[in-house]
Write a protein that holds these residues in place. Structure first.
Motif, PDB file in Angstrom:
ATOM      1  N   ALA A  13      -5.119   4.036 -20.215  1.00  0.00           N
ATOM      2  CA  ALA A  13      -5.657   4.052 -21.578  1.00  0.00           C
ATOM      3  C   ALA A  13      -5.510   2.678 -22.217  1.00  0.00           C
ATOM      4  CB  ALA A  13      -4.949   5.113 -22.412  1.00  0.00           C
ATOM      5  N   ASP A  72      -9.128   2.874 -26.438  1.00  0.00           N
ATOM      6  CA  ASP A  72      -9.047   4.322 -26.218  1.00  0.00           C
ATOM      7  C   ASP A  72      -8.105   4.959 -27.242  1.00  0.00           C
ATOM      8  OD1 ASP A  72     -10.708   4.378 -23.921  1.00  0.00           O
ATOM      9  OD2 ASP A  72      -9.036   3.713 -22.674  1.00  0.00           O
ATOM     10  N   SER A 112      -9.288   7.353 -30.419  1.00  0.00           N
ATOM     11  CA  SER A 112      -8.825   8.732 -30.334  1.00  0.00           C
ATOM     12  C   SER A 112      -8.051   9.112 -31.593  1.00  0.00           C
ATOM     13  CB  SER A 112      -7.940   8.916 -29.101  1.00  0.00           C
ATOM     14  OG  SER A 112      -7.483  10.244 -29.002  1.00  0.00           O
ATOM     15  N   LYS A 154     -10.500   9.581 -34.437  1.00  0.00           N
ATOM     16  CA  LYS A 154     -11.223  10.845 -34.323  1.00  0.00           C
ATOM     17  C   LYS A 154     -10.366  12.022 -34.782  1.00  0.00           C
ATOM     18  CE  LYS A 154     -13.467  13.859 -30.901  1.00  0.00           C
ATOM     19  NZ  LYS A 154     -13.782  14.020 -29.457  1.00  0.00           N
ATOM     20  N   GLN A 155      -9.109  12.052 -34.366  1.00  0.00           N
ATOM     21  CA  GLN A 155      -8.246  13.179 -34.726  1.00  0.00           C
ATOM     22  C   GLN A 155      -7.899  13.190 -36.207  1.00  0.00           C
ATOM     23  OE1 GLN A 155      -5.216  14.435 -31.814  1.00  0.00           O
ATOM     24  NE2 GLN A 155      -5.920  12.789 -30.481  1.00  0.00           N
ATOM     25  N   ILE A 161      -0.118  13.820 -32.768  1.00  0.00           N
ATOM     26  CA  ILE A 161      -1.001  13.254 -31.742  1.00  0.00           C
ATOM     27  C   ILE A 161      -0.142  12.829 -30.567  1.00  0.00           C
ATOM     28  CG2 ILE A 161      -2.642  11.427 -31.177  1.00  0.00           C
ATOM     29  CD1 ILE A 161      -3.486  11.355 -34.074  1.00  0.00           C
ATOM     30  N   SER A 171      -1.963  12.570 -24.173  1.00  0.00           N
ATOM     31  CA  SER A 171      -3.222  13.323 -24.071  1.00  0.00           C
ATOM     32  C   SER A 171      -4.437  12.414 -24.157  1.00  0.00           C
ATOM     33  CB  SER A 171      -3.294  14.370 -25.190  1.00  0.00           C
ATOM     34  OG  SER A 171      -3.420  13.756 -26.462  1.00  0.00           O
ATOM     35  N   ILE A 172      -4.189  11.150 -24.503  1.00  0.00           N
ATOM     36  CA  ILE A 172      -5.298  10.200 -24.611  1.00  0.00           C
ATOM     37  C   ILE A 172      -5.540   9.600 -23.233  1.00  0.00           C
ATOM     38  CG2 ILE A 172      -6.095   8.061 -25.682  1.00  0.00           C
ATOM     39  CD1 ILE A 172      -4.275   8.693 -28.042  1.00  0.00           C
ATOM     40  N   SER A 204      -8.221   7.639 -20.389  1.00  0.00           N
ATOM     41  CA  SER A 204      -9.273   6.639 -20.319  1.00  0.00           C
ATOM     42  C   SER A 204     -10.574   7.292 -19.869  1.00  0.00           C
ATOM     43  CB  SER A 204      -8.874   5.543 -19.336  1.00  0.00           C
ATOM     44  OG  SER A 204      -9.798   4.489 -19.380  1.00  0.00           O
ATOM     45  N   TYR A 205     -11.664   6.870 -20.496  1.00  0.00           N
ATOM     46  CA  TYR A 205     -12.967   7.443 -20.191  1.00  0.00           C
ATOM     47  C   TYR A 205     -13.936   6.363 -19.736  1.00  0.00           C
ATOM     48  CZ  TYR A 205     -11.803  11.888 -22.523  1.00  0.00           C
ATOM     49  OH  TYR A 205     -11.249  13.088 -22.866  1.00  0.00           O
ATOM     50  N   ARG A 258     -19.356  11.377 -21.645  1.00  0.00           N
ATOM     51  CA  ARG A 258     -18.063  10.789 -21.307  1.00  0.00           C
ATOM     52  C   ARG A 258     -17.438  11.516 -20.109  1.00  0.00           C
ATOM     53  NH1 ARG A 258     -14.269  10.878 -26.149  1.00  0.00           N
ATOM     54  NH2 ARG A 258     -13.294   9.046 -25.211  1.00  0.00           N
TER      55      ARG A 258
END
Length: 970
Positions: free
Chosen positions: A337, A341, A345, A348-349, A443, A447-448, A450-451, A461
């Motif tokens: 990550a 990333d 993330s 977004k959350q 958070i 859980s984050i 890499s995409y 994604r």
């Protein structure tokens, strides 16, 4: 905003080990009147502690009362229920919003002198920094990239070890337009780029892409700067005069940097020290990026022009005691990550957590994993998730960052000692209890993941851990947005190909294009450095990239090349084939060299789904090359990793990238740089370089600015011919003693408006329409339409801005019945521009008011939305409801905000707006008082005077905050 008569002075102490330093030790308030245990302060969020310290230090019994301090201390039960004042330590302005404020101060000096006072005493009460960064327009530009007619060939050079003829061969091109860079590059750096950089990050040296040596500024930059100084000469001269005569004001000249970057990199103190007195740094600003400083542990957010001017005048900002959302970061981020990333993330959350209008404060074990660059990026994203601010308390990461930015060691030691003494330092290694929050959003960084995005659309994604299985699924899937519909029996086909005397095997998923591009979200230094460090470790481990893969490195600016070079990773990227090809859009838009003919033929003959991997923004099928059907967007280090692997059909956890020295299998985890490695290189090679450059710029100044002539007189010599700078008429009726609020008698209605009238309706900020009153004024001054500029640029001229008030073509006045900046002058019956009607009313000595519906003043805060109506002669606004900020602005300028009783409005009261209105203000006017209004038709009805406290009553009685403060100088 500080008080020498604070009732809390008994808690002023000297800092341990620094007897000359004093501060308010808010954790030791005691006695019969106040009882505050340390544990009570410990439960407050850190951001609220800053508000509390400010209220204690600035308590004067009027602007800031003891009840305000106790309300803040009782935050847990008072949040969302009370208004509290806040006195920030400083103000930041940009030139568009800053010029009307400085013009007001210049006019105030005139008023004080005319009233018999000393104009030299008129200075901002709060330290103010104004950055001139909104004046630049791009009049000249040049293309940065020079494409070779034969990207795959070119003149030959001396042989280079393991250099593929497929790679772009460096041609001996001179650095165009740069007199100090002589001749072609003989170093063989592999660059095809020629000429200047089209874009460079602010505050960085401009480098020759061939030699990585500093160069003079390109012709385009010099020409644009010349145009900027010519176009804005009057404004710049006024700013320079301001910097000479006013105390407590600092002007950052043009071409130094953007307001939010200068604020973050140069102006931020973290802890203020004035005459050996210490207190937390805090700021309000007119730039939406003001929240960036939250990442340094500085409380700050963006406000409107009137609010910032009020703070400059020594007034507090008023806010509803906010909810504070605690964002707990736990776990450890995935090794793959990147900073991007993590930042995206978290953003977004937080958006999903509905934190709009609230403070957000970060805590938890995961915070220490975020660099200051990560933190400031998250804080800068506040508008994305609607929070007022996102606060990261000062910790060891912050101190380490400040050390690298050149902070004096002795100051750092004092800073740390003070913050710990007032419980504003976050120590993640201690077992102290966490603050209590309104709510907690958890958070887990683990859980984050890499995409990558692809293989055909950027919105599809794919987690890197699932890449191999997802690509296999795409082969199976029917042809469409993801599928390729390859028959099962052909999915394992292998096509041998001869290239450069060696045989290679192509199969579905083979990588044939790999492009590292520093653009948009990948301009974060950490991700480009990650690619470089990964390349360094790969080369040192003996890994190589297959010669047929079309590799390239396209930095977004000279700064990227600079820090890749200064960190020592550029040669390793080049060794793997990632050589600098230019500065501009390339692979993303299909500007990539064709694949070798042998590779193209093999792909087509075997119907191979070949892949391109790039760190850009576009990956449509066939965009990179007509024979490359699968294209993935990935972070820069992953682009390098997939290039080394040679395929996207790889599970990085279980399969090696390749074989290194001595036949050893090398996995991605073996060469992937750790976050600590990245942070170290980023701080030492990027941050320190950027801060050093900016500080040198600040100290040397701008050559044109240094040569710019400006007067040094105590009073500004107003030029009656100027169309940019004019002495406003706010102080025309200024007197030594305040006059009791006068009754409004027989006022006509200037405008009868409906619901949701925005600040843009009231005071447009864009271009000046040729048919407008402002245009006629400028035309009479000898200007042509192309010289009108915009309302924003002419905020220092009250004649233009007053004519622009209610000049929005979308304004719907019920008297007119259709959108138009028009109204009726009732004594004559004429339909006129709003300004012309108001001017007639003022000549006739007739006061005017405005009738409006719900949510009057909706939208972004602008100072002229209150100043404009005031200069039109508006004495009161009568609305069903107000946008809170705008209502306060009306009070601050001296306009009475009146509100219909619940359930009432002009229609229910039978008002047409054509009546005349009379309003009497009693001498004992108090907050929320009900007043009676009498109309010329004999109707009498009641309204609420929306003054919320004694301060607003006082400001109104004095004729607004400008007059209130001016009298204090007498």
């Amino acid at each position: 905003c500080s008080s020498s008569g604070s009732p809390y002075q008994p808690v002023i102490e000297t800092l341990e080990n620094y007897p000359q330093k004093k501060f308010y030790n808010v954790s030791k308030l005691g006695g019969t009147k106040y009882v505050l245990l340390c544990s009570t302060l410990d439960t407050l969020p850190y951001s609220i502690r800053v508000l509390f310290e400010s209220s204690v230090r600035n308590c004067d019994g009027f602007l800031v009362k003891e009840t305000d301090a106790t309300n803040i201390l009782d935050w847990k039960t008072k949040q969302n229920n009370v208004e509290v004042p806040f006195c920030p330590a400083r103000v930041v302005l940009q030139d568009f919003t800053g010029i009307p404020a400085m013009v007001d101060f210049a006019a105030m000096r005139e008023a004080v002198r005319n009233a018999g006072g000393d104009p030299v005493k008129v200075n901002p009460a709060c330290p103010t920094d104004l950055t001139v960064d909104h004046s630049l327009q791009i009049d000249y530009s040049k293309c940065a990239i020079q494409n070779a007619p034969n990207p795959g060939g070119g003149d030959s050079q001396k042989p280079m070890a393991k250099l593929s003829p497929l790679r772009a061969q460096p041609r001996k091109l001179p650095c165009r337009g740069q007199t100090s860079c002589k001749g072609p590059c003989g170093a063989g750096d592999g660059s095809r780029a020629a000429g200047q950089f089209a874009a460079q990050i602010e505050n960085t040296p401009i480098l020759c892409p061939f030699h990585l040596q500093p160069l003079p500024e390109p012709e385009t930059v010099l020409k644009n700067q010349e145009m900027e100084f010519g176009r804005n000469r009057e404004r710049l001269q006024f700013f320079k005069w301001s910097s000479k005569v006013f105390k407590n004001i600092s002007i950052i000249p043009p071409e130094t940097g953007m307001a939010h970057q200068v604020n973050l990199e140069y102006l931020s103190r973290v802890v203020f020290e004035v005459k050996d007195f210490l207190y937390p740094d805090s700021v309000v600003g007119t730039d939406s990026h003001t929240t960036m400083v939250n990442g340094l542990g500085i409380l700050g957010w963006g406000v409107g022009g009137i609010e910032t001017e009020a703070v400059m005048l020594g007034m507090p900002v008023t806010l509803t005691l906010p909810e504070v959302v605690g964002c707990e970061l736990t776990g450890t981020a995935s090794s793959l990550a990147t900073s991007i990333d993590i930042v995206l993330s978290i953003t977004k959350q937080l958006r999903q957590a509905e934190v709009a209008g609230k403070f957000v404060e970060f805590f938890g074990s995961g915070v220490s994993q975020l660099s200051v660059a990560d933190r400031t990026t998250i804080a800068n994203m506040c508008p994305e998730y609607g929070a007022v601010l996102s606060f990261f308390p000062v910790d060891n990461v912050t101190l380490k960052h400040l050390k690298h930015t050149g902070f004096d060691k002795a100051k750092l030691e004092v800073m740390e000692a003070y913050l710990k003494a007032v419980k504003l330092f976050r120590n993640y290694e201690s077992s102290s209890r966490e603050p209590e929050y309104s709510q907690v959003v958890q958070i887990n960084l683990s859980s984050i993941v890499s995409y990558v995005s692809g293989p055909k659309r950027s919105q599809d994604r794919v987690a890197v851990t699932n890449m191999k299985s997802d690509f296999q699924a795409c082969l199976n899937e029917k042809f469409g947005v993801k599928g390729f519909q390859i028959a099962t029996e052909k999915q394992n086909d292998i096509v041998p190909v001869q290239y450069e005397g060696n045989e290679y095997k192509l199969s579905h998923g083979c990588v044939v294009i790999a492009a590292v591009i520093s653009c948009t979200n990948n301009c974060n230094p950490s991700v480009m450095l990650a690619a470089g460090l990964l390349a360094k470790k790969a080369v040192e481990a003996g890994l190589v990239v297959k010669p047929y893969i079309r590799t390239s490195l396209s930095p977004g600016s000279g700064m990227v090349t600079h820090y890749l070079s200064s960190s020592g990773v550029l040669p390793y990227l080049s060794k793997l084939g990632f050589e600098v090809v230019g500065y501009g859009c390339s692979t993303c838009v299909g500007n990539t060299a064709p694949l070798p003919e042998a590779i193209r033929n093999a792909i087509k003959q075997g119907d191979i789904i070949a892949c391109g991997v790039l760190s850009g923004t576009k990956n449509f099928e066939g965009r990179l090359c007509d024979c490359v059907r699968a294209n993935y967007l990935a972070s820069p280090p992953l682009v390098v990793a997939y290039a080394i692997a040679g395929t996207v059909k790889i599970d990085f956890e279980t399969e090696p990238l390749g074989t290194g020295f001595n036949g050893k299998s090398i996995y991605l985890r073996d060469i992937w740089p750790t976050r600590s490695e990245l942070h170290t290189v980023e701080e030492e090679c990027v941050i320190s370089s950027m801060f050093k450059e900016l500080k040198e710029k600040m100290e040397k100044g701008n050559k044109r600015w240094n040569l710019l002539e400006a007067p040094e007189s105590t009073l500004f010599p107003w030029d009656v011919k100027s169309t940019y700078i004019r002495c406003p008429s706010f102080f025309d009726k200024f007197a030594k003693e305040p006059v009791a609020p006068q009754p409004i008698e027989n006022a006509h209605v200037l405008l009868y408006l409906g619901d949701s009238v925005t600040t843009d309706h009231i005071s447009p900020a864009g271009s000046i329409a040729r048919s407008s009153a402002a245009a006629r004024y400028l035309t009479n001054k000898g200007l042509t339409p192309r010289e009108f500029n915009s309302y924003g640029a002419r905020r220092g001229n009250d004649a233009v801005m007053t004519r622009g008030t209610f000049a929005n073509i979308k304004l719907l006045n019920k008297f007119i019945g259709k959108p138009a900046p028009k109204t009726i002058h009732f004594p004559s019956g004429q339909t006129l521009d709003v300004f012309e009607a108001a001017e007639l009313y003022q000549k006739e000595g007739i006061p005017v008011i405005i009738l409006a519906g719900k949510k009057y003043g909706l939208g972004g805060s602008r100072d002229w939305t209150a100043k404009g109506p005031y200069l039109l002669g508006v004495k009161a606004v009568l609305a069903e409801s107000y946008e809170k900020v705008h209502k306060s602005q009306l009070v601050g300028i001296g306009i009475a905000p009146l509100q219909f009783l619940p359930g009432e409005n002009p229609s229910t009261l039978g008002l047409t707006g054509r009546e005349q209105f009379s309003i009497l203000f009693p001498s004992d006017l108090s907050p929320g008082m009900t007043l009676d209004i009498k109309t010329s038709t004999g109707k009498v009805f009641s309204v609420i005077a929306l003054f919320e406290n004694d301060v607003e009553i006082t400001l109104y009685k004095y004729g607004g905050s400008l007059n209130f403060v001016a009298r204090r100088f007498l």
